[in-house]
Each structure stands twice: as structure tokens, then as C-alpha cells.
Design an enzyme around this catalytic site. Structure first.
Site, PDB file in Angstrom:
ATOM      1  N   ASP A 104     -59.422  50.568  -4.798  1.00 30.57           N
ATOM      2  CA  ASP A 104     -60.796  50.826  -5.215  1.00 30.57           C
ATOM      3  C   ASP A 104     -60.830  51.618  -6.506  1.00 30.57           C
ATOM      4  O   ASP A 104     -60.388  52.764  -6.550  1.00 30.57           O
ATOM      5  CB  ASP A 104     -61.516  51.578  -4.095  1.00 30.57           C
ATOM      6  N   ASP A 136     -66.805  47.710 -12.841  1.00 27.27           N
ATOM      7  CA  ASP A 136     -66.029  47.663 -11.603  1.00 27.27           C
ATOM      8  C   ASP A 136     -65.422  46.283 -11.434  1.00 27.27           C
ATOM      9  O   ASP A 136     -66.131  45.274 -11.449  1.00 27.27           O
ATOM     10  CB  ASP A 136     -66.903  47.998 -10.401  1.00 27.27           C
TER      11      ASP A 136
END
Length: 429
Positions: free
Chosen positions: A99, A308
Site C-alpha cells: 500500500d 495512487d
């Protein structure tokens, strides 16, 4: 957060020392739906897999709206990236979500009376000769997060929760984290700070056992690699139709992004959301028409978007999205239609992906990034193509998703606080 580009990292080359003393290595990345992936389901069609990933992306965007009250970003719980590493001595393999929006590296550990179900064996810290719980008196305990606490034995405990209700609690420890390589020489990082979870739950898949944080904070794996990363990593995402092709996650000297076509934009610093890679988009243009991007942002740090690599769609402010998407729609000759999955708003009839599109450019601060057809549209059915953008939900934060990053080498340099983009053919790399 991927289509969703949930990718698995498999080691492709060993660490090497350059003449300058800089280290670098690369990790193979494959799409979660590749035949190489343990999550691959041969009975599903390409469009069925696509619908599932878009569904995860939409749910993620709704969860991001809760970040104002969350302790950490929610990007961790969607499984967009998976990393295969080993923990302990002897090395014990784990498959965890990687992540870029959080820091702590954690895995479920035995005993685990309140854990989510995982199909793989669970890490047993008592069998690792290098595992050691961090004492509360150690400065390292401060890196366990704002909700850290001490046990009755003055041992450091971490506690992390996410916007959708997922969580993990347990011992904050150090142990050896190892990555394999095709050369057969494993790469070991001793005394890596890790969370050993004894109470975890939420929306985690049974295929994973925890999270590997690649965010900006000191507990992230990137700074813990030290000279092996040098504060730099990069990746190159292949087009959606090339899910069987692998690409690289590069660290250290291997992550340098330079040469013709390279542009860079500053990473903004935020005390409020210090794990995010937040950037500033000044405008986006369609053809020769420029649309100014809203400056106001919940990030509150001079930025207005998070980049992201795990989020599939690019999430834009609602009003801006409507104007921007309408401009693209008016610039192509395809007939409008409905998304058969009812996820996306601007969809068109076509039986192939070879159609004329207007020039679309994202004007980051100091960096103009021209998008290609595969960055703007996604084929959701055999005869339907949709814009790979979506309006934000309520107070959700804008996100520059991975479809917009396809066929770019995207490099993060946390030392110089910059993100770089370079056009590339990722399938050929």
C-alpha cells in the site's frame, strides 16, 4: 487501491552495488488476474474480472470520503497490490497487500484469536530467532502510530484502523524481512519494524495475511530499506489487456527516472496526511481547451490530488469531472450508451479500441503529462468503452488512479520530494 491494478510483486533481480555505492534492485509485478497470480480464476471472463475490479474501485472511493475522521487511509484494504516477501529466521513466506498510502508493515501472527480468515499458513513469531518485540521505552515505539499502547509487560503495541472499519492490533516488533530473487540470492533486511497482529478484521481477502506499507512515513518499508532504496522507487504499469505481462517495481538506483520526455512535479508535505503522496494539478485540457482544476482540497497542504498506483479510476471533483468528461464526449464520434455494470457515467458504443480521441493533458505543477487512449478509456464490454474517470462522492479526496499511469514510468523520490513521469512501452520493459 488497482483495475483495480491489484498486482503481485515477485522478485526479478538481486540487489547490486553500483560503483558509486548506491544500491538498487527490481521486483516483478503482475496483474492480480494474471495466470501467474494465486488470485487467478480461469472460469472468469476478462470483462467479469474487469467488473469486479471496478466495483472495488467504486467502493474504495466511497470509503475515502471517511478519511477526515480515520486514523489512516483506507487504501490498504482493497488488495490492489500484493507483495510476496518472507519474514523471520528461517524465512517464512507471506503474501501481503502493498500500500502506497500507509506505512506500517504488519502480518497476522499466531496465536490469533480474533483474525480474519487467511488460506495460507500464519506466521509464528516463536519460531523466528530474529523476532523481538520493541519495548515501550524505545524511540522506535513512537513509529507504531498514534493509537500505540503498552502491554502489561511494557512492550510496544500498534493499533491501526481504516475508514471502512478494517483494523489490526498487535505487538510492534523487529524481525528480518527477506525478498527472494531469480539469481537465487535472497535479499534480507534485518531489524525491520513490523506489526505482529493478534486481532485483525474487516474487508481483507483470504488470499492475503497483512499489509506492506510503502507510504512516506518512517515506518514504511521504503525508508527501512536504507541504502537499498535510497528513498526512491518506481514502476511501469502495463495496459489492461496485457495482464499476463509483468512489469517492474524498482528500488534505489534502479528507480531513477530520467531521459527524454521525463517531467517532474513536487510532492507536497502535509502533517495531516503524511502517508500520502499528494500532488497539485493546476488544470486538465481537452484538445486546445484548458479546464482549471479546483484549488481547494481536504488535504489542506497546497495539493489537491493523491497519486495512487492501486486505485483504478481517476477520481475528480464532481463539477470539474462533469465539465471535463462532457468535453471529451463532445470530441469523439462514438454513440453514447450505458455502462452494462452501471459503474461509469460516460460510455460509448464501439467494437474495438482503435478510435480517434482528442489530446488530453494533465497539467501538474511543473509537469505536463499527455495521456494516451489507454489512459483515458477502459473497455468494459465487447462493445462498450467508458471514460476511466469518476466524480468524487461527497468530501472524498481526488485520486490520480493507475489507468492514467499506464505506459508511464512513474518514479517516487522522497528525498527530493518529487514524482516523475516518463512515457514508455511497459509491456516491452
Amino acid at each position: 487501491m488497482a483495475l483495480i491494478f491489484s498486482l503481485i510483486f515477485l522478485i526479478s533481480s538481486a540487489v547490486f552495488a553500483a560503483a558509486s555505492g548506491e544500491y538498487g534492485f527490481s521486483v516483478e509485478m503482475i496483474h492480480r488476474d494474471s495466470p501467474k497470480s494465486p488470485m487467478y480464476n480461469p472460469s472468469e471472463s476478462h470483462y467479469h474480472r474487469l467488473a469486479n475490479t471496478l466495483r472495488r474501485s467504486i467502493l474504495l472511493n466511497k470509503a475515502v470520503a471517511l478519511l477526515d475522521t480515520a486514523e489512516a487511509p483506507v487504501f490498504n484494504d482493497r488488495g490492489e497490490y500484493l507483495v510476496e516477501v518472507s519474514l523471520g529466521t528461517p524465512p517464512f513466506p507471506i503474501l501481503a497487500i502493498a500500500d502506497t498510502g500507509s506505512d506500517i508493515v504488519w502480518t497476522q501472527c499466531q496465536p490469533c484469536p480474533k483474525c480474519f480468515e487467511q488460506t495460507a499458513p500464519m506466521f509464528d513469531p516463536s519460531k523466528s530467532s530474529t523476532y523481538k518485540i520493541i519495548p515501550c521505552s524505545s524511540p522506535s515505539c513512537a513509529l507504531a502510530g498514534q493509537e500505540r499502547s503498552c502491554s502489561d509487560r511494557s512492550e510496544c503495541r500498534y493499533s491501526i484502523s481504516y475508514g471502512d472499519g478494517s483494523h489490526s492490533n498487535g505487538d510492534f516488533a523487529v524481525d528480518t524481512l527477506t525478498m527472494g530473487s531469480t539469481s537465487g540470492r535472497p535479499v534480507a533486511f534485518s531489524r525491520t519494524m513490523v506489526g505482529c497482529g493478534h486481532d485483525s478484521g474487516g474487508t481483507f481477502s483470504t488470499n492475503v495475511s497483512g499489509i506492506v506499507g510503502l507510504g512516506r512515513g518512517p515506518a514504511s518499508l521504503v525508508p527501512q530499506m536504507g541504502a537499498a532504496s535510497g528513498g526512491k522507487f518506481s514502476y511501469c504499469l502495463t495496459p489492461i489487456g496485457d495482464s499476463a505481462e509483468s512489469s517492474k517495481l524498482n528500488f534505489g538506483s534502479n528507480a531513477q527516472v530520467a531521459g527524454s520526455g521525463t517531467v517532474s512535479t513536487p510532492i507536497k508535505t502535509s502533517d495531516r496526511f503524511d502517508s500520502f503522496y499528494s500532488l497539485n494539478i493546476e488544470a486538465m485540457s481537452v484538445g486546445g481547451k484548458r479546464f482549471e482544476f479546483p484549488a481547494a482540497s481536504a488535504l489542506g497542504d497546497g495539493s489537491n490530488v493523491i497519486i495512487d498506483s492501486g486505485t483504478t479510476l481517476t477520481i475528480l471533483p464532481t463539477e470539474f469531472y462533469s465539465t471535463f468528461a462532457t468535453a471529451i464526449s463532445n470530441s469523439i464520434s462514438l454513440e453514447r450508451t450505458e455502462d452494462p455494470n452501471q459503474f461509469l457515467d460516460f460510455c460509448f458504443k464501439t467494437t474495438n479500441f482503435d478510435f480517434v480521441v482528442p489530446s488530453v493533458t494533465v497539467h501538474f505543477e511543473g509537469a505536463d503529462v499527455p495521456l494516451r487512449r489507454e489512459n483515458v478509456f477502459v473497455m468494459v464490454a465487447e462493445n462498450v468503452v467508458c471514460l476511466a474517470f469518476r466524480g468524487g462522492d461527497g468530501q472524498s479526496i481526488s485520486i490520480y488512479g493507475n489507468i492514467a499511469q499506464i505506459n508511464f514510468i512513474v518514479g517516487y523520490d522522497v528525498t527530493r520530494n518529487s514524482v516523475s513521469f516518463k512515457p514508455a512501452n511497459c509491456s516491452a520493459m
